[in-house]
Design an enzyme around this catalytic site. Structure first.
Site, PDB file in Angstrom:
ATOM      1  CE  LYS A 122      31.181-103.314 -47.431  1.00  0.00           C
ATOM      2  NZ  LYS A 122      32.090-104.399 -48.075  1.00  0.00           N
ATOM      3  CG  ASP A 140      35.307-104.624 -43.523  1.00  0.00           C
ATOM      4  OD1 ASP A 140      35.528-104.791 -42.107  1.00  0.00           O
ATOM      5  OD2 ASP A 140      36.246-104.185 -44.043  1.00  0.00           O
TER       6      ASP A 140
END
Length: 209
Positions: A122, A140
């Site tokens: 991420k 997320d």
């Protein structure tokens, strides 16, 4: 039942339309600050990160400065954040890696970014897309929840499956706007409890598809 590709794209593009000017909520002046801010944002809010980073970056404005800091000193600046001791360790090691392996510069490839301490997929995707303008899609908790709630992916989908599905559904130039808009949509409308998505019927209007 997962939405078709066309319908999934329609939902995400309607979310983008709700937040056409969405920008990153983390404060940073360069890619080093972006990298550290995203690293610090794990399991805490961007607002909390923004409260500690001004003093942190004033004290340690470069990888060279941060690499020379002790974990104890770094911890003092971020002690209000969750997991701050681990994050201080990661920051110091990450900064040292930047100095030793990249001449103090933040690398651009996912493989190189993910080899840095404290950096997962991420974080790498955020740095690539926001910092370097390289098409990537970061997942997320907000993005994952929205995609499952709106049947863009199945309930059991992993973050990597969410990432691949969105990248499959959207053209590359919409990956970053989608990420930014979905974060705001998740904070303000598609809450974990009592989501208010039903107030936006355009999300569910598939009459033209």
């Amino acid at each position: 039942m997962v939405l078709s590709k066309k319908r999934a794209r329609k939902v995400i593009e309607e979310i983008i339309a709700l937040y056409p000017d969405a920008k990153p909520s983390l404060n940073f002046k360069n890619n080093f600050e972006l990298l550290i801010a995203v690293l610090l944002s794990a399991q805490t809010t961007d607002a909390a990160v923004n409260k500690v980073t001004p003093a942190l970056f004033e004290a340690y404005p470069t990888p060279q400065a941060m690499a020379q800091a002790s974990e104890a000193n770094l911890s003092q600046y971020i002690s209000r954040l969750g997991l701050y001791r681990n994050k201080a360790k990661y920051m110091q090691k990450c900064a040292q890696q930047l100095v030793d392996n990249f001449g103090g510069m933040v690398p651009q490839t996912r493989k190189e970014l993910e080899n840095l301490a404290g950096v997962g997929r991420k974080t790498a995707n955020v740095v690539m897309s926001v910092g370097f303008g390289i098409p990537a899609f970061a997942v997320d908790t907000h993005v994952e929840r929205i995609c499952k709630h709106h049947k863009i992916v199945k309930k059991s989908a992993t973050p990597l499956e969410v990432e691949k599905r969105v990248m499959e559904v959207l053209p590359r130039e919409e990956w970053l706007p989608a990420h930014q808009a979905m974060i705001l949509f998740g904070r303000e409308i598609c809450h974990p409890q009592n989501p208010e998505c039903g107030q936006y019927p355009q999300l569910y209007d598939f009459s033209d598809i």
